[in-house]
Design a protein around this motif. Sequence first.
Motif, short mmCIF file in Angstrom:
data_model
loop_
_atom_site.label_atom_id
_atom_site.label_comp_id
_atom_site.label_asym_id
_atom_site.label_seq_id
_atom_site.Cartn_x
_atom_site.Cartn_y
_atom_site.Cartn_z
N GLN A 43 0.83 8.89 3.79
CA GLN A 43 1.85 8.18 4.58
C GLN A 43 2.12 8.90 5.90
N GLY A 44 2.33 8.11 6.95
CA GLY A 44 2.49 8.69 8.29
C GLY A 44 3.89 9.15 8.59
N PHE A 45 4.19 10.38 8.24
CA PHE A 45 5.47 10.98 8.66
C PHE A 45 5.22 12.46 8.91
N ILE A 97 -11.60 6.08 5.03
CA ILE A 97 -10.28 6.38 4.51
C ILE A 97 -9.45 7.03 5.64
N ARG A 98 -8.12 6.88 5.56
CA ARG A 98 -7.26 7.35 6.66
C ARG A 98 -6.55 8.64 6.32
N PHE A 99 -6.64 9.59 7.25
CA PHE A 99 -5.92 10.87 7.11
C PHE A 99 -4.85 10.93 8.20
N VAL A 113 0.81 -1.22 0.00
CA VAL A 113 0.00 0.00 0.00
C VAL A 113 0.85 1.28 0.00
N TRP A 114 2.00 1.26 0.71
CA TRP A 114 2.82 2.48 0.82
C TRP A 114 3.47 2.81 -0.51
N ILE A 115 3.93 1.77 -1.19
CA ILE A 115 4.57 1.99 -2.49
C ILE A 115 3.52 2.53 -3.47
N TYR A 149 -1.31 9.09 15.21
CA TYR A 149 -1.52 10.32 14.45
C TYR A 149 -2.31 10.14 13.18
N PHE A 150 -3.34 9.29 13.28
CA PHE A 150 -4.22 9.08 12.13
C PHE A 150 -5.68 9.20 12.54
N ILE A 151 -6.50 9.63 11.55
CA ILE A 151 -7.96 9.63 11.76
C ILE A 151 -8.58 8.81 10.64
N1 GLN Z 1 3.73 3.89 9.58
C1 GLN Z 1 3.53 4.84 8.54
C2 GLN Z 1 2.07 4.85 8.14
O1 GLN Z 1 1.28 4.07 8.63
C3 GLN Z 1 4.42 4.61 7.33
C4 GLN Z 1 4.44 3.22 6.80
C5 GLN Z 1 5.35 3.04 5.62
O2 GLN Z 1 5.69 4.00 4.94
N2 GLN Z 1 5.70 1.83 5.33
O3 GLN Z 1 1.70 5.66 7.35
#
Ligand code: GLN
Length: 450
Positions: A67-69, A425-427, A49-51, A367-369
Amino acid sequence: MRAKTNMAARAFALLRHNKLHYSLTTTSRRMTSSNVAPASRLEGIDKNVWIEFTTLASQHNAVNLGQGFPDFSPPNYVKEVLSKVVVSGDQMMNQYTRGFGHPRLVENISKLFGPLLGVDVDPYKEVLVTVGAYGSLFCSIMAFVQPGDEVIIIEPFFDCYQPMVKLAGGTPRFIPLRATSSGGSSRDWKLDPDELKLMFNDKTKAIVLNTPNNPLGKVYSRDELTMIAELCIEHDCLCISDEVYEWLLYEGCTHTRIGSLPGMWERTITIGSAGKTFSVTGWKIGWSIGPSNLMKHLHTVSQNSIYNCPTPIQEAVAQGLEHEMSRFGTEDCYFKSLPRELEVKRDHLASILREVGMEPILPQGGYFILADASKLKVDLSDSAGSGENYDYRLVKWITRNKQVATIPNSAFYSDEHKDIAEKYIRFCFCKKDETIDKMEKIFKEWAKTM
Ligand code: GLN
Ligand code: PMP
């Protein structure tokens, strides 16, 4: 045609000018392909999914809430420490360090987490430093799971748990958190105790727990963890506890470490991440903590795969932990100041989502909703035949047409439970106010047209 001819001419000139032999080998390599088959353990785990969604976000130059950063700076002192370590530190800081973890880092991990877990942690036998929390998850699963073993995974789950269990030859068994009452807070999402009991059997090797949870933001209560702990003890199984968001807690929520509950230190691997702790996800340092008789097997996986992690980054994380320990419990400590800032962003994002017709599930941590986006009026008929879930199609549509990137929730569910997942969906809200404001503007304009 002309462009192609020019390119070919340039390539040929380069070839003549440079290393003819090397370039020819490279060219011929491109013209043939082999039939070397991949290992069967890779079957079904090639998509990521991240790619997929990080590529899509950058292709569309989207406002990135996917992506979570954090897109804001980590604390200045953290950056300064790393640069000093490299530039003016001991030259040995640029060489290999101890394999299972740099001494100053494992000692500080043991000092910080020992009291929190209620045990004396031996830094040299009961800690392993890894390439991010990913590395710790991988070492834990590889060390214990083998064909015939079942691993219980609670949905929604951080996506890599499933492929890692498969790589190890194990069988993932999924149990979803279910919405009780309105489901408008992550607190309302619960495990059904009877359903959970039925998941355990004599093949159960481990359960993977994630609190605070990604993507839901659920923070498990002590009672919920006690229920899980009792089943682990009864069935003599391992608990792999992913606690990378341990400091990101809202509304006075507290984080209970399952490894600190009676009878659980003996069977728990607790996993953390410097990336999440100091807002430096690119540093990729994580750790596992557990009793020596279990940790020695993670050490075995690590010494035969990655061997050791970058020395200067471990030294900088070690100094970062030292600094935070010196002000632990105060309002200045980053473990407190970061969630204080993030809570404001969480509430801002939730109110934007409500205003534009989505229903957020308010997270207690992380840190996601997640937001119910099923009422958005979007014509997805173009992708109707794609075979993809609604959330995948919607996220792609929003990224392409509104230039806002998010993540589909069904990436965090098994095939059997995608129906629970796909309306959300995730924000990600660990973003600068400026980034969230840009998203707000786009969504508000869009809402006017719906
Ligand atoms: N943990 C982060 C997320 O959930 C990034 C995961 C990742 O890039 N593989 O968005
Ligand atoms: N676990 C969870 C729940 C995550 O969200 C992430 C994403 N960072 C990881 C593990 C991996 O962490 P790291 O970047 O330290 O490898």
